[in-house]
Design a protein around this motif. Sequence first.
Motif, PDB file in Angstrom:
ATOM      1  N   UNK A 278      14.846   8.642   8.148  1.00 17.88           N
ATOM      2  CA  UNK A 278      14.876  10.049   8.540  1.00 17.88           C
ATOM      3  C   UNK A 278      14.378  10.263   9.965  1.00 17.88           C
ATOM      4  N   UNK A 279      14.105   9.172  10.700  1.00 17.75           N
ATOM      5  CA  UNK A 279      13.730   9.263  12.106  1.00 17.75           C
ATOM      6  C   UNK A 279      12.246   9.217  12.399  1.00 17.75           C
ATOM      7  N   UNK A 280      11.391   9.247  11.382  1.00 20.03           N
ATOM      8  CA  UNK A 280       9.957   9.157  11.641  1.00 20.03           C
ATOM      9  C   UNK A 280       9.649   7.788  12.255  1.00 20.03           C
ATOM     10  N   UNK A 281       8.759   7.809  13.224  1.00 22.54           N
ATOM     11  CA  UNK A 281       8.327   6.565  13.873  1.00 22.54           C
ATOM     12  C   UNK A 281       6.820   6.421  13.690  1.00 22.54           C
ATOM     13  N   UNK A 282       6.413   5.221  13.290  1.00 25.88           N
ATOM     14  CA  UNK A 282       4.992   4.971  13.090  1.00 25.88           C
ATOM     15  C   UNK A 282       4.625   3.654  13.743  1.00 25.88           C
ATOM     16  N   UNK A 283       3.505   3.671  14.452  1.00 30.10           N
ATOM     17  CA  UNK A 283       2.899   2.452  14.978  1.00 30.10           C
ATOM     18  C   UNK A 283       1.494   2.414  14.401  1.00 30.10           C
ATOM     19  N   UNK A 284       1.138   1.269  13.838  1.00 27.39           N
ATOM     20  CA  UNK A 284      -0.098   1.230  13.084  1.00 27.39           C
ATOM     21  C   UNK A 284      -0.641  -0.186  13.053  1.00 27.39           C
ATOM     22  N   UNK A 285      -1.952  -0.312  13.074  1.00 27.73           N
ATOM     23  CA  UNK A 285      -2.576  -1.615  12.871  1.00 27.73           C
ATOM     24  C   UNK A 285      -3.938  -1.435  12.222  1.00 27.73           C
ATOM     25  N   UNK A 286      -4.330  -2.471  11.508  1.00 26.83           N
ATOM     26  CA  UNK A 286      -5.626  -2.454  10.851  1.00 26.83           C
ATOM     27  C   UNK A 286      -6.131  -3.887  10.758  1.00 26.83           C
ATOM     28  N   UNK A 287      -7.377  -4.060  11.023  1.00 28.45           N
ATOM     29  CA  UNK A 287      -7.976  -5.384  10.911  1.00 28.45           C
ATOM     30  C   UNK A 287      -9.304  -5.291  10.181  1.00 28.45           C
ATOM     31  N   UNK A 288      -9.677  -6.372   9.558  1.00 33.05           N
ATOM     32  CA  UNK A 288     -10.956  -6.418   8.842  1.00 33.05           C
ATOM     33  C   UNK A 288     -11.500  -7.834   8.889  1.00 33.05           C
ATOM     34  N   UNK A 289     -12.806  -7.939   8.949  1.00 28.23           N
ATOM     35  CA  UNK A 289     -13.454  -9.245   8.927  1.00 28.23           C
ATOM     36  C   UNK A 289     -13.472  -9.796   7.499  1.00 28.23           C
ATOM     37  N   UNK A 290     -13.313 -11.090   7.388  1.00 26.93           N
ATOM     38  CA  UNK A 290     -13.288 -11.743   6.081  1.00 26.93           C
ATOM     39  C   UNK A 290     -14.564 -11.450   5.300  1.00 26.93           C
ATOM     40  N   UNK A 291     -15.708 -11.544   5.963  1.00 26.85           N
ATOM     41  CA  UNK A 291     -16.990 -11.321   5.282  1.00 26.85           C
ATOM     42  C   UNK A 291     -17.020  -9.944   4.617  1.00 26.85           C
ATOM     43  N   UNK A 292     -16.581  -8.911   5.355  1.00 26.08           N
ATOM     44  CA  UNK A 292     -16.580  -7.562   4.784  1.00 26.08           C
ATOM     45  C   UNK A 292     -15.630  -7.464   3.594  1.00 26.08           C
ATOM     46  N   UNK A 293     -14.457  -8.049   3.738  1.00 22.62           N
ATOM     47  CA  UNK A 293     -13.476  -7.993   2.648  1.00 22.62           C
ATOM     48  C   UNK A 293     -14.002  -8.675   1.391  1.00 22.62           C
TER      49      UNK A 293
END
Length: 166
Positions: free
Chosen positions: A62-77
Motif C-alpha cells: 500500500x506504499x508505506x515505507x519503514x526503516x527500522x533497526x533494533x539491537x540488544x546485548x546477549x547478556x541482557x537477552x
Amino acid sequence: MDLEERVAELERRLAVLEEARRVSPTVGEADFWALDGLKQRLTDAGAADGGVLFTGAVRLPEGERYEWQYGALTERLLDDDWTEAADAFAALGHPVRLRLLREIVGGRRTAAELAELEGLGTTGQIYHHLRQLTAAGWLHTTGRGRYEVPAARAVPLLVVLTAARP
C-alpha cells in the motif's frame, strides 16, 4: 499442450526466475557488512558476550515505507524474562491470524474486506482473531473498523517470519 508449447512455457518461466534473481540477488558470504559493523560496535563497547541486530527497510504493497533497526546485548537477552514474549508469539501461533496479518499488510484493512475472504471463519471469529492481534500489539485500529500493522511492528513482523522459515 504439445511439446513445443511446454518448452516455450518452461523457457518463459526460467526467464522470469533469472530476472528475479538478477533484480534481487542473495546475500553472499562476503556481504556481512551489518554483522561486521555489529561486531565492531560490540568490541568498542566491550561487550564480550556479543549481541544481536535486526534491521530492515521495506515498502509495503500500500506504499508505506519503514526503516527500522533494533539491537540488544546477549547478556541482557539471556537475563530477560522470556515469558513476557509469550502473548506476542501466541498471537502469531494461529494460521488464521497469520493470514489476517498478511491480508492487512497487503491492503485489506477493514473487517468487512477480511470477512469476504474464504477460509477465515465467521465475522465473529474474525473479530476474535483481530482482537488477539491487537491486544498483542501486532495490529492497531485506525478508526471505522480499519486495521493496520503499527509502524514499529512492520519490520519486526517480517523478521519473525524470516526467522521462522526452515
